[in-house]
Design a protein around this motif. Structure first.
Motif, PDB file in Angstrom:
ATOM      1  N   LEU A 139       0.801  -1.226   0.000  1.00  0.00           N
ATOM      2  CA  LEU A 139       0.000   0.000   0.000  1.00  0.00           C
ATOM      3  C   LEU A 139       0.830   1.270   0.000  1.00  0.00           C
ATOM      4  O   LEU A 139       0.351   2.323  -0.413  1.00  0.00           O
ATOM      5  CB  LEU A 139      -0.912   0.037   1.232  1.00  0.00           C
ATOM      6  CG  LEU A 139      -2.110  -0.884   1.213  1.00  0.00           C
ATOM      7  CD1 LEU A 139      -2.866  -0.782   2.540  1.00  0.00           C
ATOM      8  CD2 LEU A 139      -3.023  -0.555   0.051  1.00  0.00           C
ATOM      9  N   THR A 140       2.054   1.203   0.468  1.00  0.00           N
ATOM     10  CA  THR A 140       2.810   2.439   0.707  1.00  0.00           C
ATOM     11  C   THR A 140       4.078   2.564  -0.131  1.00  0.00           C
ATOM     12  O   THR A 140       5.010   3.245   0.271  1.00  0.00           O
ATOM     13  CB  THR A 140       3.175   2.554   2.195  1.00  0.00           C
ATOM     14  OG1 THR A 140       3.974   1.435   2.574  1.00  0.00           O
ATOM     15  CG2 THR A 140       1.930   2.617   3.066  1.00  0.00           C
ATOM     16  N   GLU A 141       4.093   1.914  -1.283  1.00  0.00           N
ATOM     17  CA  GLU A 141       5.238   2.050  -2.181  1.00  0.00           C
ATOM     18  C   GLU A 141       6.569   1.882  -1.455  1.00  0.00           C
ATOM     19  O   GLU A 141       7.363   2.811  -1.336  1.00  0.00           O
ATOM     20  CB  GLU A 141       5.201   3.386  -2.904  1.00  0.00           C
ATOM     21  CG  GLU A 141       3.935   3.597  -3.695  1.00  0.00           C
ATOM     22  CD  GLU A 141       3.888   4.955  -4.341  1.00  0.00           C
ATOM     23  OE1 GLU A 141       4.935   5.438  -4.799  1.00  0.00           O
ATOM     24  OE2 GLU A 141       2.796   5.534  -4.364  1.00  0.00           O
ATOM     25  N   LYS A 142       6.788   0.702  -0.953  1.00  0.00           N
ATOM     26  CA  LYS A 142       8.029   0.354  -0.242  1.00  0.00           C
ATOM     27  C   LYS A 142       8.229   1.185   1.016  1.00  0.00           C
ATOM     28  O   LYS A 142       9.321   1.593   1.360  1.00  0.00           O
ATOM     29  CB  LYS A 142       9.219   0.468  -1.175  1.00  0.00           C
ATOM     30  CG  LYS A 142       9.101  -0.446  -2.369  1.00  0.00           C
ATOM     31  CD  LYS A 142      10.277  -0.325  -3.285  1.00  0.00           C
ATOM     32  CE  LYS A 142      10.021  -1.185  -4.511  1.00  0.00           C
ATOM     33  NZ  LYS A 142      11.020  -1.004  -5.539  1.00  0.00           N
ATOM     34  N   LYS A 143       7.149   1.455   1.705  1.00  0.00           N
ATOM     35  CA  LYS A 143       7.135   2.133   2.996  1.00  0.00           C
ATOM     36  C   LYS A 143       7.640   3.575   2.940  1.00  0.00           C
ATOM     37  O   LYS A 143       8.139   4.105   3.904  1.00  0.00           O
ATOM     38  CB  LYS A 143       7.912   1.328   4.040  1.00  0.00           C
ATOM     39  CG  LYS A 143       7.325  -0.035   4.281  1.00  0.00           C
ATOM     40  CD  LYS A 143       8.090  -0.770   5.354  1.00  0.00           C
ATOM     41  CE  LYS A 143       7.553  -2.180   5.477  1.00  0.00           C
ATOM     42  NZ  LYS A 143       8.392  -3.025   6.261  1.00  0.00           N
ATOM     43  N   GLN A 144       7.507   4.225   1.806  1.00  0.00           N
ATOM     44  CA  GLN A 144       7.930   5.617   1.687  1.00  0.00           C
ATOM     45  C   GLN A 144       6.983   6.569   2.405  1.00  0.00           C
ATOM     46  O   GLN A 144       7.373   7.663   2.762  1.00  0.00           O
ATOM     47  CB  GLN A 144       8.063   6.012   0.215  1.00  0.00           C
ATOM     48  CG  GLN A 144       9.158   5.273  -0.509  1.00  0.00           C
ATOM     49  CD  GLN A 144      10.524   5.561   0.071  1.00  0.00           C
ATOM     50  OE1 GLN A 144      10.872   6.708   0.331  1.00  0.00           O
ATOM     51  NE2 GLN A 144      11.311   4.540   0.294  1.00  0.00           N
ATOM     52  N   ASN A 145       5.738   6.174   2.593  1.00  0.00           N
ATOM     53  CA  ASN A 145       4.796   7.040   3.294  1.00  0.00           C
ATOM     54  C   ASN A 145       4.093   6.267   4.415  1.00  0.00           C
ATOM     55  O   ASN A 145       2.931   6.475   4.692  1.00  0.00           O
ATOM     56  CB  ASN A 145       3.774   7.651   2.335  1.00  0.00           C
ATOM     57  CG  ASN A 145       2.919   6.614   1.639  1.00  0.00           C
ATOM     58  OD1 ASN A 145       3.288   5.453   1.520  1.00  0.00           O
ATOM     59  ND2 ASN A 145       1.765   7.040   1.154  1.00  0.00           N
ATOM     60  N   CYS A 146       4.836   5.363   5.046  1.00  0.00           N
ATOM     61  CA  CYS A 146       4.295   4.551   6.131  1.00  0.00           C
ATOM     62  C   CYS A 146       5.017   4.923   7.426  1.00  0.00           C
ATOM     63  O   CYS A 146       6.237   4.872   7.510  1.00  0.00           O
ATOM     64  CB  CYS A 146       4.497   3.069   5.837  1.00  0.00           C
ATOM     65  SG  CYS A 146       3.649   1.961   6.956  1.00  0.00           S
ATOM     66  N   PHE A 147       4.252   5.323   8.420  1.00  0.00           N
ATOM     67  CA  PHE A 147       4.779   5.727   9.721  1.00  0.00           C
ATOM     68  C   PHE A 147       4.461   4.615  10.708  1.00  0.00           C
ATOM     69  O   PHE A 147       3.307   4.247  10.884  1.00  0.00           O
ATOM     70  CB  PHE A 147       4.124   7.040  10.154  1.00  0.00           C
ATOM     71  CG  PHE A 147       4.585   7.526  11.490  1.00  0.00           C
ATOM     72  CD1 PHE A 147       5.819   8.134  11.625  1.00  0.00           C
ATOM     73  CD2 PHE A 147       3.785   7.370  12.601  1.00  0.00           C
ATOM     74  CE1 PHE A 147       6.237   8.578  12.878  1.00  0.00           C
ATOM     75  CE2 PHE A 147       4.190   7.812  13.847  1.00  0.00           C
ATOM     76  CZ  PHE A 147       5.430   8.417  13.977  1.00  0.00           C
ATOM     77  N   MET A 148       5.484   4.047  11.298  1.00  0.00           N
ATOM     78  CA  MET A 148       5.310   2.904  12.203  1.00  0.00           C
ATOM     79  C   MET A 148       5.658   3.299  13.626  1.00  0.00           C
ATOM     80  O   MET A 148       6.729   3.844  13.879  1.00  0.00           O
ATOM     81  CB  MET A 148       6.178   1.753  11.761  1.00  0.00           C
ATOM     82  CG  MET A 148       5.786   1.227  10.412  1.00  0.00           C
ATOM     83  SD  MET A 148       7.134   0.381   9.667  1.00  0.00           S
ATOM     84  CE  MET A 148       6.409  -0.068   8.125  1.00  0.00           C
ATOM     85  N   VAL A 149       4.743   3.015  14.537  1.00  0.00           N
ATOM     86  CA  VAL A 149       4.936   3.318  15.951  1.00  0.00           C
ATOM     87  C   VAL A 149       5.246   2.010  16.663  1.00  0.00           C
ATOM     88  O   VAL A 149       4.523   1.027  16.523  1.00  0.00           O
ATOM     89  CB  VAL A 149       3.665   3.950  16.564  1.00  0.00           C
ATOM     90  CG1 VAL A 149       3.855   4.223  18.039  1.00  0.00           C
ATOM     91  CG2 VAL A 149       3.288   5.207  15.811  1.00  0.00           C
ATOM     92  N   ILE A 150       6.349   1.995  17.395  1.00  0.00           N
ATOM     93  CA  ILE A 150       6.695   0.806  18.163  1.00  0.00           C
ATOM     94  C   ILE A 150       6.792   1.170  19.640  1.00  0.00           C
ATOM     95  O   ILE A 150       7.064   2.315  20.002  1.00  0.00           O
ATOM     96  CB  ILE A 150       8.011   0.166  17.696  1.00  0.00           C
ATOM     97  CG1 ILE A 150       9.183   1.134  17.822  1.00  0.00           C
ATOM     98  CG2 ILE A 150       7.889  -0.321  16.275  1.00  0.00           C
ATOM     99  CD1 ILE A 150      10.534   0.516  17.562  1.00  0.00           C
ATOM    100  N   GLN A 151       6.556   0.185  20.447  1.00  0.00           N
ATOM    101  CA  GLN A 151       6.667   0.379  21.890  1.00  0.00           C
ATOM    102  C   GLN A 151       7.988  -0.223  22.362  1.00  0.00           C
ATOM    103  O   GLN A 151       8.294  -1.372  22.089  1.00  0.00           O
ATOM    104  CB  GLN A 151       5.519  -0.310  22.620  1.00  0.00           C
ATOM    105  CG  GLN A 151       5.600  -0.191  24.106  1.00  0.00           C
ATOM    106  CD  GLN A 151       4.467  -0.947  24.802  1.00  0.00           C
ATOM    107  OE1 GLN A 151       3.714  -1.683  24.169  1.00  0.00           O
ATOM    108  NE2 GLN A 151       4.360  -0.771  26.070  1.00  0.00           N
ATOM    109  N   ILE A 152       8.766   0.582  23.037  1.00  0.00           N
ATOM    110  CA  ILE A 152      10.037   0.120  23.585  1.00  0.00           C
ATOM    111  C   ILE A 152       9.904   0.122  25.107  1.00  0.00           C
ATOM    112  O   ILE A 152       9.562   1.134  25.704  1.00  0.00           O
ATOM    113  CB  ILE A 152      11.206   1.033  23.158  1.00  0.00           C
ATOM    114  CG1 ILE A 152      11.310   1.032  21.626  1.00  0.00           C
ATOM    115  CG2 ILE A 152      12.494   0.575  23.799  1.00  0.00           C
ATOM    116  CD1 ILE A 152      12.323   1.996  21.081  1.00  0.00           C
ATOM    117  N   LEU A 153      10.153  -1.018  25.669  1.00  0.00           N
ATOM    118  CA  LEU A 153      10.030  -1.129  27.125  1.00  0.00           C
ATOM    119  C   LEU A 153      11.354  -0.867  27.802  1.00  0.00           C
ATOM    120  O   LEU A 153      12.400  -1.062  27.382  1.00  0.00           O
ATOM    121  CB  LEU A 153       9.519  -2.504  27.518  1.00  0.00           C
ATOM    122  CG  LEU A 153       8.131  -2.825  26.981  1.00  0.00           C
ATOM    123  CD1 LEU A 153       7.775  -4.257  27.343  1.00  0.00           C
ATOM    124  CD2 LEU A 153       7.107  -1.885  27.556  1.00  0.00           C
TER     125      LEU A 153
END
Length: 69
Positions: free
Chosen positions: A55-69
């Protein structure tokens, strides 16, 4: 039909049954969104990651939120 079935059917639509590359449908759906935000990315699986990529053309417009403990 369960959630896993829905994921795989979506993957079939976006990458084709042979996973030969991004389909026209994926390009059209992806064009509807300026950006895609994925919350709690650390909980996603390979199928979901492939959907995000399609969906995002090789993640060029994909924002990923991760949780770091």
């Amino acid at each position: 039909m369960d959630f896993g079935d829905l994921e795989h059917l979506t993957l079939d639509l976006f990458l084709g049954k042979q996973r030969g590359g991004v389909t026209k449908i994926a390009i059209e759906v992806g064009a509807c969104f300026r950006e895609v935000m994925v919350d709690e990315y650390q909980d996603s699986n390979q199928v979901q990651d492939a959907i995000f990529s399609a969906l995002t053309e090789k993640k060029q417009n994909c924002f990923m939120v991760i949780q770091i403990l």
